[in-house]
Design an enzyme around this catalytic site. Structure first.
Site, short mmCIF file in Angstrom:
data_model
loop_
_atom_site.label_atom_id
_atom_site.label_comp_id
_atom_site.label_asym_id
_atom_site.label_seq_id
_atom_site.Cartn_x
_atom_site.Cartn_y
_atom_site.Cartn_z
N CYS A 1 -9.61 -17.20 16.02
CA CYS A 1 -9.08 -18.14 15.35
C CYS A 1 -9.98 -18.84 14.40
CB CYS A 1 -8.26 -19.27 15.90
SG CYS A 1 -6.44 -18.93 16.28
N CYS B 1 5.33 5.19 -20.73
CA CYS B 1 4.98 3.79 -20.85
C CYS B 1 3.56 3.72 -21.40
CB CYS B 1 4.96 3.14 -19.50
SG CYS B 1 4.01 3.79 -17.90
N CYS C 1 -4.58 7.28 -12.16
CA CYS C 1 -3.28 7.35 -12.98
C CYS C 1 -2.16 7.42 -12.08
CB CYS C 1 -3.65 8.59 -13.92
SG CYS C 1 -3.85 10.24 -13.12
#
Lengths: 436, 454
Positions: A139, A350, A388
């Site tokens: 923690c 696009c 890409c």
């Protein structure tokens, strides 16, 4: 039907999906509901010392980041260990374990880094009939300020020391939960092993500030105008967790040490990936806290369906299968040549591949051919980087294709079918010379 | 008793108050409710931020659509609106009336990919509405005064767009508008449910906030001002005259009660304070195939007409109204019939009772001809929506070259007169779209600026 049952350190559970030590496992009511929903096991929320329990803030405990449709991507919390009385927790653990003997019941523990404290609590936990203990050395908030949690997990010597005490004063299997808030996770893992721990679990949450309120100029969640760093979890942390798991799985010093994988497990697929990297079980928290316990149905059924499809009868059949394929960069085959290929039938034009390559990479994708909007890879510029593919919004539209013959149009060099890596590369000043 | 007093005219059923007040309110509320902020965020996330975006190319005003959508995504709707207003000061109205399905949304790559384009129109409305709701200061400052004065004729989309761009470039503008209110077709010619809550006037006020523009209402070219006088008094003149005339059917009985120009009907409806006071026929026939015909038919239906039929002399593929608008009308119960042309108006006692139409076809030469087969439709009202016409009267005999009654323009929307520019529906080759008019005005303003500063 694939057999999903697991045997982790001798602890049996009907499936590898455990709930991690966290709010969902803080009391009998929740854990009973989890077992009814089908969870294979739980790690009971961390117990502290006997006496007055810790207190939590009474303001918000969580912060988050979301996708546009409020899909929760990352969760941050500043909750401490259980704020319920130790006696109540121990009694409930015993009762629940008795009612659900086939489920794994692990108890998370965090007491001060003193032998007496551990010596005091361990027999009490053992008496509940629990199957194992998990040492919360992870923690990153609140408790670490008091010398516990991540404060221990960041010092390998402490890990080893406490693990030794636990093995000395307790017969139960010991799992050490590791913090990711360190530079190299192999050192704490090695220390756990050296201390005799039976397994490690990772990752605990990552120290984080999820956002800053730009009106109050305070971190979120904000408690009366102030905020504190929290622990980050959820889907966003999975890549970090997978890497840390892999580091331990392939480290010669810890190879074979059982691992319970934690960090952003949302679906069966995430679990399969952790198991492929060597984990024996996985632990889930954020997904359950987002959607409720029912998600375990999708997880168990999805894992089972995939195993059936692949012909894996048991978890062990694919556990660790990806470990040998995780290597150091220097061993990657430099003679492996790929080029991106754009499927013109799938391309929706696009242009994201083009602009990503043009602005930020290698100028290897056209935008216009013969006056027409057209995106195509120029092999003589393409380095095969895959950017890409990652920015393309269409599945399978751009793929990386391996060149197996001829020569690379970019370098003019013939394709070499033989494996060759950096260690022998002529540009490497440290290259190992082949024997004369 | 009814039999005794009945005259033929009483067979006509044209009356007001066909609906309950709740129905009127419902029928004429916003037909496409705006996106909620959350819906806008989700929809904005669908935009791929395309390179050299096809939507932007398809927009007549070249709004940077990917950028304005990204700003919505980044929780900056006010900045998003500024991006829109930079190219289209009437971005708010265009978001409501643009046939986006044949412009930006048709070009959207997601239309190609999945037949579901990003809802660009609704996102534009979200951004511009948010800007207006938050009562932001005007987003543009005027350049230093140039000392030049420009006259704009017509306070429609072309004229206001031109005036705004000129004002921002530092020129002083006087707009002459024949009607009582500015806005042109935005105020008088668009179906009510597309622009509720007096949006057209709010937008005019927004445009005027830039300063340097004064509007002279009730001043018509040819009646109150002349082009000669304006070219003498001003450094330049922009003509945004619109199409003030309407085509006639050329049939006997056209002056009968019940035969109405659709443009007038729409204009009266837009200005009506109490829709329940508007009379509408029980059976309505609309002649025409453009947006005006569809708007008139839709609103007839919404006012409570029982049977509304649009008749068009050619097939659907020739209709100027967008397919989307046609389908919208059809789902509201409007019937669209093709290959029918008006043959005669059936009038009795000065009142319309129906219309007889002749079926049509294309002959072997591709010319539209009647087949001789007649169809009669009972009608209490016939709305004529067969095209609007330019009014070249005020320009007659001047040095402005016309082409079939419309003004011929060249580069920068320059007319043949060296001090006169023109744009909007009154120019030859105009597309009769608000967004195109806005672009005309903007382009002309830039050209005027260049000429004046040369």
């Amino acid at each position: 039907m694939a057999d999903l049952s697991t045997n982790f350190l001798g602890i049996k559970s009907p499936n590898p999906f455990w709930l991690a030590s966290a709010p969902p496992t803080d009391k009998a009511y929740n854990v009973e509901r989890a077992f009814e929903a089908g969870w294979g096991g739980v790690v009971w929320k961390t117990l502290g010392e006997a006496g007055p329990p810790v207190v939590n803030v009474n303001g918000p405990r969580y912060g988050a980041i979301w996708g546009p449709d409020r899909r929760l991507l990352g969760l941050n919390n500043i909750e401490l260990i259980t704020d319920r009385d130790l006696e109540i927790n121990l009694r409930e653990i015993a009762e629940v374990k008795k009612r659900w003997p086939d489920r794994a019941m692990i108890v998370s523990i965090m007491v001060p880094c003193e032998e007496a404290s551990w010596k005091a609590i361990l027999p009490r936990v053992e008496d509940t009939g629990a199957d194992g203990i998990e040492l919360n050395f992870g923690c990153p908030h609140g408790m670490s300020e008091r010398g516990m949690g991540a404060a221990v997990g960041q010092v390998p010597e402490y890990i080893q020391m406490v693990a030794e005490w636990c093995k000395q004063y307790c017969r139960l299997p010991v799992i050490v939960k590791l913090t990711p808030n360190i530079t190299d996770v192999r050192y704490p893992a090695r220390a756990a092993k050296a201390g005799g721990a039976d397994a490690v679990s990772l990752i605990n949450t990552i120290s984080s500030i999820v956002s800053v309120d730009l009106d109050s100029f305070a971190p979120m969640p904000t408690i009366d105008g102030k905020g504190s760093h929290g622990g980050y979890c959820g889907p966003a942390v999975k890549p970090i967790a997978l890497n840390m798991v892999a580091e331990i799985a392939r480290d010669p010093e810890t190879r074979g040490l059982p691992i319970s994988g934690i960090g952003g497990v949302q679906t069966w697929r995430d679990a399969a990936e952790f198991i492929a990297l060597g984990c024996g079980t996985v632990q889930v928290c954020t997904a359950a806290m987002t959607y409720g316990f029912k998600i375990v149905e999708e997880m168990t059924q999805g894992l089972s369906d995939w195993m059936d499809e692949k012909g894996y009868a048991t978890i062990a059949d694919f556990q660790g299968r990806a470990v040998p394929n995780v290597t150091d960069w220097q061993y990657l085959n430099l003679n492996y040549i790929t080029k991106a290929r754009i499927d013109q039938d799938l391309c929706i034009k696009c242009g994201r591949c083009h602009i990503a390559c043009e602005d930020t990479s290698h100028q290897a994708i056209t935008s216009m051919v013969d006056g027409v909007r057209h995106f195509e890879v120029m092999d003589d510029e393409c380095v095969g980087c895959n950017l890409c593919v990652n920015v393309c919004p269409v599945d399978d539209c751009i793929t990386m294709v391996e060149m197996t013959e001829g020569s690379d149009p970019r370098t003019g060099r013939p394709i070499d079918p033989d494996y060759a890596n950096w260690t022998t590369h002529p540009n490497n000043p440290m290259a190992k010379q082949a024997a004369e | 008793m009814r039999g005794v007093l009945m005259t033929l005219s009483e067979t006509s059923d044209v009356k007001a108050n066909r609906l309950s007040s709740a129905d009127y309110a419902d029928n004429f509320s916003d037909i496409h409710p705006p996106l909620t902020p959350h819906e806008a965020l989700v929809e904005a996330d669908r935009c791929y931020f395309c390179y050299d975006a096809p939507c932007m190319t398809a927009c007549p005003t070249s709004i940077d659509i990917p950028m304005f959508i990204r700003k919505i995504q980044a929780a900056n709707p006010v900045g998003s609106a500024k991006t829109i207003f930079e190219e289209n000061i009437m971005g708010g109205m265009c978001a409501r009336v643009c046939p986006t399905e044949t412009l930006c949304e048709e070009a959207c790559v997601r239309e190609i990919a999945e037949g579901k384009p990003v809802k660009i129109g609704l996102l534009q409305r979200y951004a511009t509405d948010t800007f207006m709701e938050r009562e932001q200061p005007h987003p543009f400052a005027r350049a230093a005064s140039t000392g030049k004065k420009v006259a704009v004729i017509g306070a429609g989309p072309a004229g206001l767009s031109c005036a705004h761009r000129l004002a921002s470039l530092g020129h002083d503008v006087v707009v002459y508008e024949a009607r009582e209110k500015a806005g042109g077709l935005n105020e008088y010619g668009i179906a009510s449910y597309k622009t509720t809550n007096d949006f057209a006037q709010d937008e005019v006020d927004f445009i005027l906030q830039i300063g340097g523009i004064s509007i002279e209402n009730g001043k018509a070219l040819g009646r109150d001002v002349t082009l000669d006088q304006l070219t003498a008094d001003f450094d330049a003149v922009f003509l945004g005259l619109g199409l003030p005339g309407v085509n006639a059917l050329g049939l006997e009985g056209e002056d009968a009660a019940g035969v109405v120009d659709a443009v007038d009907f729409i204009g009266v409806l837009r200005q009506a304070e109490d829709l329940s006071q508007l009379e509408i026929g029980r059976r309505v026939v609309v002649i025409g195939g453009g947006m005006t015909a569809i708007d008139a038919a839709m609103q007839s239906k919404l006012l409570g007409a029982e049977d509304v039929t649009v008749v068009y002399r050619r097939g659907q593929e020739y209709m100027n109204a967008s397919l989307y608008e046609q389908e919208l009308a059809q789902t509201h119960g409007v019937v669209i019939r093709h290959w029918l042309m008006p043959s005669s108006l059936n009038v009795s006692g000065g009142v319309l009772t129906g219309i007889t139409l002749e079926k049509t076809e294309l002959d072997t030469g591709g010319k539209l001809v009647g087949t001789g087969e007649l169809v009669t439709l009972d009608a209490d009202q016939v709305f004529k929506a067969i095209g609007q016409t330019p009014d070249a009267g005020p320009l007659a005999g001047g040095s402005i070259e016309l082409e079939k009654g419309r003004i011929r323009v060249g580069d920068g929307r320059r007319t043949s007169h060296p001090k006169v520019w023109a744009g909007g529906d009154c120019i030859a080759g105009g597309e009769d779209l608000t967004v195109v008019s806005v672009e005309d005005g903007k382009t002309a303003a830039e050209s005027i600026h260049k000429a004046l500063m040369a």
